[in-house]
Scaffold this motif. Sequence first.
Motif, short mmCIF file in Angstrom:
data_model
loop_
_atom_site.label_atom_id
_atom_site.label_comp_id
_atom_site.label_asym_id
_atom_site.label_seq_id
_atom_site.Cartn_x
_atom_site.Cartn_y
_atom_site.Cartn_z
N ASP A 1 26.97 72.34 66.79
CA ASP A 1 26.63 73.13 67.98
C ASP A 1 25.17 72.91 68.37
O ASP A 1 24.29 72.94 67.54
N GLY A 2 24.96 72.71 69.64
CA GLY A 2 23.59 72.63 70.13
C GLY A 2 22.90 71.30 69.88
O GLY A 2 21.75 71.13 70.26
N ILE A 3 23.57 70.35 69.24
CA ILE A 3 22.91 69.05 69.00
C ILE A 3 23.52 67.97 69.86
O ILE A 3 24.73 67.73 69.82
N ASN A 4 22.68 67.36 70.66
CA ASN A 4 23.10 66.24 71.50
C ASN A 4 23.30 65.03 70.59
O ASN A 4 22.36 64.59 69.95
N PRO A 5 24.52 64.49 70.52
CA PRO A 5 24.78 63.42 69.56
C PRO A 5 24.19 62.06 69.96
O PRO A 5 24.26 61.13 69.17
N GLY A 6 23.64 61.95 71.16
CA GLY A 6 23.09 60.66 71.56
C GLY A 6 24.19 59.64 71.82
O GLY A 6 25.37 59.99 71.93
N ALA A 7 23.80 58.37 71.90
CA ALA A 7 24.76 57.32 72.26
C ALA A 7 24.93 56.29 71.16
O ALA A 7 25.77 55.40 71.28
N ASP A 8 24.16 56.38 70.09
CA ASP A 8 24.21 55.31 69.08
C ASP A 8 25.56 55.22 68.39
O ASP A 8 26.05 54.13 68.12
N GLY A 9 26.19 56.38 68.13
CA GLY A 9 27.49 56.38 67.48
C GLY A 9 28.55 55.69 68.34
O GLY A 9 29.34 54.88 67.86
N ILE A 10 28.53 56.01 69.63
CA ILE A 10 29.49 55.41 70.58
C ILE A 10 29.30 53.90 70.60
O ILE A 10 30.26 53.12 70.50
N LEU A 11 28.05 53.47 70.72
CA LEU A 11 27.78 52.03 70.84
C LEU A 11 28.16 51.31 69.55
O LEU A 11 28.69 50.19 69.60
N GLY A 12 27.92 51.94 68.42
CA GLY A 12 28.32 51.36 67.14
C GLY A 12 29.84 51.18 67.07
O GLY A 12 30.35 50.15 66.64
N ALA A 13 30.57 52.20 67.56
CA ALA A 13 32.04 52.14 67.54
C ALA A 13 32.55 51.04 68.46
O ALA A 13 33.48 50.30 68.12
N LEU A 14 31.91 50.91 69.63
CA LEU A 14 32.34 49.87 70.59
C LEU A 14 32.07 48.48 70.02
O LEU A 14 32.88 47.56 70.17
N GLU A 15 30.95 48.36 69.33
CA GLU A 15 30.60 47.07 68.75
C GLU A 15 31.64 46.69 67.69
O GLU A 15 32.07 45.54 67.59
N GLU A 16 32.04 47.69 66.92
CA GLU A 16 33.04 47.44 65.87
C GLU A 16 34.37 47.00 66.48
O GLU A 16 35.04 46.11 65.95
N LEU A 17 34.73 47.62 67.61
CA LEU A 17 35.97 47.22 68.29
C LEU A 17 35.89 45.75 68.72
O LEU A 17 36.86 45.00 68.58
N ASP A 18 34.74 45.36 69.23
CA ASP A 18 34.53 43.96 69.62
C ASP A 18 34.72 43.05 68.42
O ASP A 18 35.38 42.02 68.51
N ASN A 19 34.14 43.44 67.30
CA ASN A 19 34.22 42.61 66.09
C ASN A 19 35.66 42.49 65.61
O ASN A 19 36.09 41.43 65.19
N LYS A 20 36.38 43.62 65.69
CA LYS A 20 37.78 43.63 65.25
C LYS A 20 38.60 42.66 66.11
O LYS A 20 39.42 41.91 65.60
N ASN A 21 38.36 42.71 67.42
CA ASN A 21 39.12 41.85 68.33
C ASN A 21 38.87 40.38 68.07
O ASN A 21 39.73 39.54 68.30
N GLN A 22 37.64 40.09 67.62
CA GLN A 22 37.28 38.69 67.42
C GLN A 22 37.89 38.13 66.13
O GLN A 22 38.18 36.96 66.04
N SER A 23 38.07 39.01 65.15
CA SER A 23 38.51 38.49 63.85
C SER A 23 40.02 38.38 63.77
O SER A 23 40.75 38.90 64.58
#
Lengths: 156, 173
Positions: free
Chosen positions: A134-156
Motif C-alpha cells: 500500500d502506498g508504494i509506487n512500484p515503478g516500471a523496472d519490474g514490468i520491463l524486466g518481465a517484458l525482456e524475459e518474454l523476449d528472451n523466451k520467444n527467442q530460445s
Amino acid sequence: MLAIGTKAPDFELNSTPDQQLKLSDFRGKRIILSFYPADWSPVCGDQMSLYNETLKLFQKYKAQILGISVDSKWCHMAFAESRKLHFPLLADFEPKGAMAKNYEVYHEQEGQAQRALFVIDEEGIIQWSYLSPDGINPGADGILGALEELDNKNQS
Amino acid sequence: MLKPSINNRDNISGPDNAIITLVEYGDYECPHCGRAHGIIKNIQVQMEGILRFVFRNFPLQESHPNAFMAAVATEAAARQKAFWPMHNVIFENQERLSHDDLEAYAGKLKLNLKTFDIDMKDEALKEKVEADFESGVMSGVNGTPTFFINGTRYDGNWEEIELLKVLNKMAQK
C-alpha cells in the motif's frame, strides 16, 4: 491475485465517455494491466504519470499499457487531461471493482483496487504479476524486466 | 540497485574515495527536488570529504515541459566545466526555465554563449539525458527525487536531520 499461467479474464470497460475497450481487442499484443487505487494522487511522478513517461520503453517490447481503477469515465477523462496521459484508463466503475475482483486484487475495506501489475502475453495468458505494498509506487523496472524475459523466451 | 554504477559520464561532486556515495535522480522543474536541493547542499557542507554526490536526470517531460531542456542546459554547461554552477542556478530559479532564461544563466556564469547554444542543440547531450532517465527506470526510480545510497535505493525520509543521520551512520560502519 490471479496466478501466472492463468488466462486473463476479458473485460469490456469504458476508456472514455464514448469508447469501450475489450481485452480481446488487443489479442496478438502484449498488455500491461496496471490496477491502481484512485486518480488524483498528490505527488510528482505518481504511478500513471511515470508510465506516461516510459511508454517509449514499453513500446520497444510491443506492449500496450492500460491503467484501471474504480474511478468513473468522467473522472478518468479529467485526470488523463490534467496529466496529459497518452494511454487508456479503464473505468472499473459499474459494477464497482468487478474487474479488480476477477483479477483478485480488490481491497474490500477501501472499496478500490490494490496497486497490482499484470503482464499478459499475445495469447492472453498472465505471464508476470506484482502486488505492491500500500502506498508504494512500484515503478516500471519490474514490468520491463518481465517484458525482456518474454523476449528472451520467444527467442530460445 | 543502481544501474549502471557511477561512471565517467556522471556529474560528480566530492572525492573519488568518499565512503558514501549519494545519487539523486531528479527533475529541475519538480518542486520536491527544489526543496531537496537545499537539503543536499547543507549535507554536503557537513559531510565534506566523506560524501560524494551524483546527480542524474529524471525529467518528467509531460508534467514538466521545461525540465528536459534544463537538464540539457546543465550538460551543455558541463562541457565548459560548469555543471554544478548551472545545476545550482537552475534549482534556485525553478519557475524561470525558458530557453531565454537558460541562456541568461549561461551568460551570468560567463560561459561561451556561442558554444553553449551549439551544445544545447547537440543530439549527444539529449541522448545523455535520455540515457540517465532510462537508467533511472531500470534502477527502480518511481518518482522524483529518488535517492540511492552506495548503490541501494533509499526510500526513507530525506528531511535534512533524518538523511544526515542515515548517512552518518553508514559512514561509521
